[in-house]
Design an enzyme around this catalytic site. Structure first.
Site, short mmCIF file in Angstrom:
data_model
loop_
_atom_site.label_atom_id
_atom_site.label_comp_id
_atom_site.label_asym_id
_atom_site.label_seq_id
_atom_site.Cartn_x
_atom_site.Cartn_y
_atom_site.Cartn_z
CB CYS A 189 33.47 40.28 48.35
SG CYS A 189 33.72 41.95 47.74
CE1 TYR A 190 27.30 41.01 42.45
CE2 TYR A 190 27.41 38.61 42.54
CZ TYR A 190 26.82 39.77 42.06
OH TYR A 190 25.75 39.68 41.21
N GLY A 200 32.70 39.11 43.04
CA GLY A 200 32.33 39.25 41.63
C GLY A 200 32.08 40.71 41.30
CG HIS A 251 38.13 39.45 49.46
ND1 HIS A 251 37.61 38.62 48.49
CD2 HIS A 251 37.73 40.70 49.14
CE1 HIS A 251 36.94 39.33 47.61
NE2 HIS A 251 36.98 40.61 47.99
CG ASP A 276 51.92 20.52 35.56
OD1 ASP A 276 52.27 20.67 36.74
OD2 ASP A 276 51.46 21.44 34.87
CE LYS A 326 53.43 23.80 38.10
NZ LYS A 326 53.22 23.51 36.68
CD GLU A 381 39.02 35.45 49.37
OE1 GLU A 381 38.43 35.50 50.48
OE2 GLU A 381 38.63 36.09 48.39
#
Ligand code: XMP
Length: 513
Positions: A84-85, A57, A171, A229, A369, A173
């Site tokens: 992180c933040y 953030g 990070h 979708d 998705k 991710e």
């Protein structure tokens, strides 16, 4: 709608990778949901989370305008991972010390693991991580120990094993983090003790059951565009309630070559449902007669579509439910300080006030998705539909420059079909994010045999992108471009020249109009 028996909360403090964190958790077959940092502690307590991840953030935890959270969250006994933040926030919450450094640490950084037997770093050696921070922890809170560092970051990771609180400055991710998937795996399975039983097969089974319970003997109407979708939502509803489902498919004549027939054939042959196709090409063409301005065209197409679609729905509506293919990114409230605003998105359709249904059903509202595509494949939707590239709502209307006429639509459909066919045959389809032909409003002189020609100019466009906010023009090999050009000129009556669009976004947009 799907009954989930274990889940991880991604508490959003406004960072840019938050959806990615949730997706990475889900790659491990554990359901993750994102909530803004404004969610109440009571709500968190009521959900029985197996773990909580604090996201990245804004820069400084000492800046009181940065998002904070009730410190009690660390005392719930639920394992926490700060990223992180989120890592600095944990430090701040427990009275450690965070400092602003002179230099920003950004990009691929060598990390040294100091605590080799840390559960978070099981099977994780000294390796490259992805950093993006200015502030750094200089003193860990009481009860915490440093578990990793880098050259400029004395606390690249810290933990309090007794309380199950872990934090990393980097990070895990992002794909640039070499062992990021292992670190998340360790948190999910070795710390949160998840079992990893959230799979798309189970999702389908649970959702079908939930849909049957909810819908009972009533009817459901779904607007089917032929996009990924709505197609997957249609297949799922068909599996649940068969011909209680009516799909309304508006063919405004601005689809790609044979696309309307393909959508109709797929859904009428493979799935049990009532399929209502509204063919209204003539009405659209007459409304667009003489219209040149791209914005005017978009407005006319949008308004006409809205009217035709809802008129048909009004005819079909008979109590019961209205379904739509809303997916998770359409629903996530962001942690960027606008938590009460849900992003408006074209998947969320505004219904005219006079049309009444018992309720709106959004069976895919929890899925990203890639998960929607997986469900589509499992339900037997053809790959061409499941992996369909994005196609704009106004269709070929934004790819014909100047006035739209039936003849121009024919020329563009043919040229576009040739281009797509060649890309498919050349095997580079998966490398491109979007590719299509555009009919320019230009005629040029050419020569065919002994004859001088004066015919249309087709432009072809192909881009690569992660998010469509920016895009690069694709470096398609010349020999493929040569084949495309030859075939378009030979096979498409009315075209005598082909150009390749080498504009990236920005400054160009993906579409031409
Ligand atoms: P632009 O042209 O804005 O396109 O760079 C970015 C992406 O959005 C798609 N696009 C649309 N999609 N309705 C849609 O559903 C629209 O009006 C529309 N206009 C552009 C475009 O195809 C690309 O994928």
């Amino acid at each position: 709608m799907d009954a989930v028996n274990e889940k991880i909360l991604v508490l959003d403090f406004g960072g840019q990778y938050n959806q990615l964190i949730a997706r990475r958790v889900r790659d491990n077959n554990v359901y993750a949901e994102i909530k803004p940092y404004t969610v109440s502690l009571d709500e968190i307590k009521s959900e029985n989370y197996k773990g909580i991840i604090f996201t990245g953030g804004p820069n400084s935890v000492y800046d009181m305008s940065s998002p904070h959270y009730d410190k009690e969250i660390l005392n719930l006994g639920i394992p926490v991972l700060g990223i992180c933040y989120g890592c600095q926030l944990i430090c701040w919450m427990r009275d450690g010390k965070v400092e602003t450094s002179d230099t920003r640490e950004y990009g691929k950084i060598d990390m040294t693991v100091d605590k080799k037997d840390s559960v978070l770093f099981k099977n994780v050696p000294d390796s490259i991580v992805w950093m993006s921070h200015t502030d750094k922890i200089v003193e860990v809170p009481e009860g915490f120990e440093v578990t990793a560092h880098s050259e400029h970051c004395p606390v690249a990771a810290m933990e309090n094993v007794k309380e199950n609180i872990y934090a990393v400055q980097f990070h895990p991710e992002v794909t640039h983090c070499e062992y990021g998937d292992k670190i998340l795996y360790n948190f999910i399975f070795n710390i949160c003790k998840c079992s990893g039983n959230w799979k798309m097969e189970g999702f389908i089974e649970n959702t079908v059951k939930a849909l049957r319970d909810k819908i009972g003997g009533k009817k459901v109407v779904l607007g089917l565009s032929g996009g990924v979708d709505s197609s997957v939502a249609a297949a799922l509803l068909s599996k649940a309630v068969g011909n209680q489902l009516t799909c309304v498919f508006v063919d405004q004549g601005l689809m790609r070559k044979d696309e309307g027939d393909f959508v109709e054939e797929t859904f009428t042959k493979l799935f049990d449902m009532n399929f209502v196709r509204v063919n209204c090409a003539d009405e659209f063409i007459s409304k667009l007669k003489g219209v040149i301005d791209p914005e005017d065209k978009r407005k006319i197409i949008g308004t006409e579509f809205y009217n035709v679609f809802w008129n048909k729905i009004r005819e079909e509506a008979d109590g019961g439910f209205f379904a739509q293919g809303t997916i998770y990114p359409d629903c996530i409230e962001s942690g960027k300080g606008d938590a009460d605003k849900i992003k408006t998105h074209h998947n969320k359709v505004k219904m005219p006030d006079d049309i009444k249904f018992d309720d709106v059903i959004e069976p895919l509202a929890d899925l990203f998705k890639d998960e929607v595509r997986k469900v589509g494949e499992l339900l037997g939707i053809p790959k061409e539909l499941v992996w369909r590239q994005p196609f704009p709502g106004p269709g070929l209307g934004v790819r014909i420059i100047g006035e739209i006429t039936p003849e121009k639509i024919r020329i563009l459909q043919e040229a576009d079909a040739v281009f797509r066919d060649e890309i498919k045959k050349s095997g580079i389809e998966n490398e491109l994010s979007q590719f299509f032909a555009v009919l320019t409003d230009v005629k040029t002189v050419g020569v065919m045999g002994d004859h001088r020609t004066y015919d249309n100019l087709i432009a072809i466009r192909a881009v690569t992108t992660d998010d469509f906010m920016t895009a690069d023009f694709a470096r398609i090999p010349y020999d493929i471009l040569a084949r495309v050009s030859n075939r378009i000129i030979n096979e498409c009556d009315g075209v005598n020249r082909v150009v390749y669009d080498i504009t990236s976004k920005p400054p160009g947009t993906v579409e031409w109009a």
